[in-house]
Design a protein around this motif. Structure first.
Motif, PDB file in Angstrom:
ATOM      1  N   UNK A  87      17.931   0.659 -10.979  1.00 35.06           N
ATOM      2  CA  UNK A  87      16.775   0.975 -11.820  1.00 35.06           C
ATOM      3  C   UNK A  87      16.260  -0.267 -12.540  1.00 35.06           C
ATOM      4  N   UNK A  88      17.176  -1.107 -13.020  1.00 35.77           N
ATOM      5  CA  UNK A  88      16.766  -2.340 -13.714  1.00 35.77           C
ATOM      6  C   UNK A  88      16.040  -3.285 -12.748  1.00 35.77           C
ATOM      7  N   UNK A  89      16.524  -3.369 -11.513  1.00 36.93           N
ATOM      8  CA  UNK A  89      15.870  -4.215 -10.512  1.00 36.93           C
ATOM      9  C   UNK A  89      14.501  -3.653 -10.165  1.00 36.93           C
ATOM     10  N   UNK A  90      14.380  -2.322 -10.130  1.00 40.31           N
ATOM     11  CA  UNK A  90      13.082  -1.703  -9.848  1.00 40.31           C
ATOM     12  C   UNK A  90      12.077  -2.012 -10.964  1.00 40.31           C
ATOM     13  N   UNK A  91      12.525  -2.003 -12.210  1.00 38.81           N
ATOM     14  CA  UNK A  91      11.637  -2.351 -13.332  1.00 38.81           C
ATOM     15  C   UNK A  91      11.223  -3.817 -13.232  1.00 38.81           C
TER      16      UNK A  91
END
Length: 155
Positions: A79-83
């Motif tokens: 999720x952090x990489x997607x953000x």
């Protein structure tokens, strides 16, 4: 084609000394002493100038540094990489295809923190073992480059 002089009935001296002044040098100097001083001054000035420094300047969008401060790619969730990917895409720093690849990276547990740089390295090694196409390898290497570039700002 040969161009020559016909000299059937001519004396060799007439051929050589036929009044031509093409090899004679005038007594008059080619430039005036005043112009010679100017040329000398200009030449000395140019020789004394320092060579400009040659370097490559790369202008990097501040978005890269901004997102780098918000994530540790060696310990991040999907999720952090997607953000991160979304911010880079919205800023125009990466393509839509890159955004999709980074946002939907293979991670069975989106909340588990993993090393995404190592994950993409593992993906490349697996692709090589399976005989991936040139385009697929280029995509993986591009993802590695993006993540490594972001990570370079945190070191």
């Amino acid at each position: 084609m040969m161009i020559g002089v016909r000299a059937y009935n001519m004396n060799i001296n007439e051929i050589i000394h036929s009044g031509s002044k093409q090899n004679e040098v005038d007594e008059k100097p080619s430039i005036s002493p005043e112009k010679a001083r100017v040329y000398k001054t200009v030449r000395e000035t140019l020789n004394n100038q320092q060579e400009p420094e040659i370097f490559v300047k790369v202008d990097v969008s501040p978005i890269w540094q901004d997102v780098a401060g918000t994530i540790d790619l060696k310990n991040a969730t999907a999720d952090e990489v997607a953000v991160l990917s979304s911010k880079l895409f919205k800023a125009g720093a990466i393509t839509f295809e890159d955004h999709v690849s980074l946002s939907f990276a293979k991670n069975p547990d989106d909340r588990k923190k993993i090393n995404f740089i190592n994950q993409w390295q593992d993906s490349q090694e697996e692709a090589l073992r399976q005989g991936a196409s040139h385009d697929d390898l280029n995509d993986i290497i591009r993802m590695q480059s993006i993540l490594s570039f972001v990570d370079s700002f945190t070191e």
